[in-house]
Design a protein around this motif. Structure first.
Motif, PDB file in Angstrom:
ATOM      1  N   THR A   1      -1.916  38.655  -4.795  1.00 28.21           N
ATOM      2  CA  THR A   1      -1.062  38.714  -3.753  1.00 28.21           C
ATOM      3  C   THR A   1      -1.773  39.731  -2.670  1.00 28.21           C
ATOM      4  O   THR A   1      -1.897  39.469  -1.733  1.00 28.21           O
ATOM      5  N   VAL A   2      -2.077  40.945  -3.205  1.00 29.59           N
ATOM      6  CA  VAL A   2      -2.639  42.143  -2.515  1.00 29.59           C
ATOM      7  C   VAL A   2      -4.139  41.435  -1.735  1.00 29.59           C
ATOM      8  O   VAL A   2      -4.327  41.721  -0.560  1.00 29.59           O
TER       9      VAL A   2
ATOM     10  N   THR B   1      -4.864  38.440  -0.888  1.00 30.62           N
ATOM     11  CA  THR B   1      -4.641  37.522   0.024  1.00 30.62           C
ATOM     12  C   THR B   1      -4.242  38.356   1.176  1.00 30.62           C
ATOM     13  O   THR B   1      -4.645  37.891   2.343  1.00 30.62           O
ATOM     14  N   LEU B   2      -3.212  39.243   1.103  1.00 30.80           N
ATOM     15  CA  LEU B   2      -2.819  39.956   2.251  1.00 30.80           C
ATOM     16  C   LEU B   2      -3.899  40.865   2.885  1.00 30.80           C
ATOM     17  O   LEU B   2      -3.834  40.935   4.235  1.00 30.80           O
ATOM     18  N   PHE B   3      -4.867  41.218   2.279  1.00 37.19           N
ATOM     19  CA  PHE B   3      -5.769  42.042   2.793  1.00 37.19           C
ATOM     20  C   PHE B   3      -6.838  41.112   3.318  1.00 37.19           C
ATOM     21  O   PHE B   3      -7.196  41.405   4.620  1.00 37.19           O
TER      22      PHE B   3
ATOM     23  N   THR C   1      -7.116  37.919   4.253  1.00 36.84           N
ATOM     24  CA  THR C   1      -6.777  36.858   5.417  1.00 36.84           C
ATOM     25  C   THR C   1      -6.876  37.586   6.772  1.00 36.84           C
ATOM     26  O   THR C   1      -7.935  36.945   7.682  1.00 36.84           O
TER      27      THR C   1
ATOM     28  N   PHE D   1      -1.671  44.923  10.848  1.00 40.55           N
ATOM     29  CA  PHE D   1      -1.149  44.557   9.480  1.00 40.55           C
ATOM     30  C   PHE D   1      -1.906  44.915   8.482  1.00 40.55           C
ATOM     31  O   PHE D   1      -1.264  45.387   7.422  1.00 40.55           O
ATOM     32  N   TYR D   2      -3.174  44.743   8.217  1.00 40.12           N
ATOM     33  CA  TYR D   2      -3.978  45.078   7.470  1.00 40.12           C
ATOM     34  C   TYR D   2      -4.272  46.637   7.082  1.00 40.12           C
ATOM     35  O   TYR D   2      -4.381  47.315   6.294  1.00 40.12           O
TER      36      TYR D   2
ATOM     37  N   ASN E   1      -0.136  46.188   5.148  1.00 40.17           N
ATOM     38  CA  ASN E   1      -0.600  45.943   3.920  1.00 40.17           C
ATOM     39  C   ASN E   1      -0.566  47.145   2.802  1.00 40.17           C
ATOM     40  O   ASN E   1      -0.351  46.956   1.633  1.00 40.17           O
TER      41      ASN E   1
ATOM     42  N   LEU F   1       2.920  47.536   1.786  1.00 44.23           N
ATOM     43  CA  LEU F   1       3.296  46.514   0.908  1.00 44.23           C
ATOM     44  C   LEU F   1       2.677  46.388  -0.634  1.00 44.23           C
ATOM     45  O   LEU F   1       3.153  46.303  -1.526  1.00 44.23           O
ATOM     46  N   ASN F   2       1.655  47.130  -0.681  1.00 40.63           N
ATOM     47  CA  ASN F   2       0.738  47.244  -1.885  1.00 40.63           C
ATOM     48  C   ASN F   2       1.444  47.856  -2.860  1.00 40.63           C
ATOM     49  O   ASN F   2       1.543  47.325  -4.064  1.00 40.63           O
TER      50      ASN F   2
ATOM     51  N   VAL G   1       4.515  45.437  -4.019  1.00 43.56           N
ATOM     52  CA  VAL G   1       3.901  44.374  -4.843  1.00 43.56           C
ATOM     53  C   VAL G   1       3.551  44.517  -6.273  1.00 43.56           C
ATOM     54  O   VAL G   1       4.088  43.910  -7.208  1.00 43.56           O
TER      55      VAL G   1
END
Length: 315
Positions: A249-250, A252-254, A256, A280-281, A285, A288-289, A292
């Motif tokens: 998940t992490v 992918t979020l980073f 992309t 966002f990143y 991000n 969110l890390n 997650v």
């Protein structure tokens, strides 16, 4: 074709970062929002580091790399957010040439280190699932430290190349950067000469630290997936998958938004869009890390409850 500046034309000694808005009211609202995001990100990642440090059961390679990731995230967001918060309230939005150089270098170094650290974390999951009996033998503490140090060395060296070539370009005006930080592509667009060669260097770096890591992570998870499918019990498969879900998940979020920013043709770039994607990143991000990893990780939850329980007993 670029022509050298005239004798009476001065070189740029500072840049102006436009940020997100020029309206004072909007800036005050953004200041409160970004301050809360920044504090939440630092506290969340700081909590992860503290829990791993205090709980001996979390002194394993997996949590060692997670601790490094949280430290990187706190540093990463600190390279940009404090300055942006000041600019939201101040009348001046300038940053010196040296300050821009330093911010670009640290922002790139920490980001590139994370790119490589994600590969190391994928390798950790590969060994844990595909070679569980030899996990502690293969991933000794000495190797873990060398892998983390190697990720940092590659990230900081690659950023040095990128920053050196970008900031040695001639900047003779204008000096207005349509961004909230000194990011390479945005600053380089102001150079008063052809930047095709520098862009090629950046593309090579991007392939080495973005495309190559993604390919290695993808290959690792193919092997991990094959190993999980061979596990006979459903509970065992679920447990093995859950240890990888947070990392996937992490990653992918980073990757992309990073891939979109650094691997696309320069002709398709948009300054306004780039600011939001970078935000966002760089900010969301990082926020969110910890969520997650803490929401999907029973060990982190247990460590948190244990610390809170000890705090309640002490009080």
């Amino acid at each position: 074709m670029w022509m050298p500046p005239r004798q009476n034309q001065s070189w740029v000694s500072e840049f102006i970062l436009l940020g997100f808005s020029s309206d004072p009211l909007s800036n005050r609202i953004l200041f409160i929002a970004f301050l809360l995001l920044y504090l939440s990100s630092v506290l969340g990642n700081g909590l992860i580091v503290t829990l791993i440090y205090l709980n001996m059961h979390l002194h394993t390679p997996m949590y060692f790399f997670l601790c490094i990731l949280s430290l990187l995230d706190m540093s990463y967001i600190t390279t940009t957010m404090p300055q942006m918060l000041v600019h939201l309230l101040a009348h001046s939005q300038t940053i010196s040439f040296a300050g821009c150089w330093l911010q670009m270098y640290m922002f790139g170094a920490l980001g590139l280190t994370e790119c490589i650290l994600f590969v190391v974390m994928a390798y950790d999951r590969y060994i844990a699932i595909c070679h569980p009996l030899h996990y502690t033998v293969i991933l000794s503490w000495g190797l873990c430290v060398r892998l983390a140090a190697g990720a940092g060395a590659c990230g900081f060296f690659s950023s040095l190349i990128h920053t050196f070539f970008t900031m040695r370009l001639p900047y003779c005006g204008p000096n207005i950067v349509n961004h909230y930080l000194c990011e390479g592509p945005s600053v380089r667009s102001l150079a008063c000469m052809d930047t095709h060669l520098i862009e090629m260097v950046d593309q090579v770096i991007s392939v080495l630290v973005v495309v190559a890591p993604i390919s290695i992570i993808f290959a690792s998870y193919i092997r991990i997936g094959q190993a999980i499918l061979k596990i006979k019990s459903t509970q065992g498969r679920c447990k093995a998958f859950s240890t990888c879900a947070s990392h996937l998940t992490v990653v992918t979020l980073f990757y992309t938004p990073v891939t979109y920013i650094y691997m696309r043709p320069n002709s398709s770039s948009s300054s306004e869009q780039d600011k939001h994607i970078t935000l966002f990143y760089n900010v969301f991000n990082v926020l969110l890390n910890p969520l997650v990893y803490s929401l999907r990780n029973k060990d982190i939850k247990v460590a948190f409850l244990k610390v809170m329980g000890q705090g309640g007993m002490n009080s």
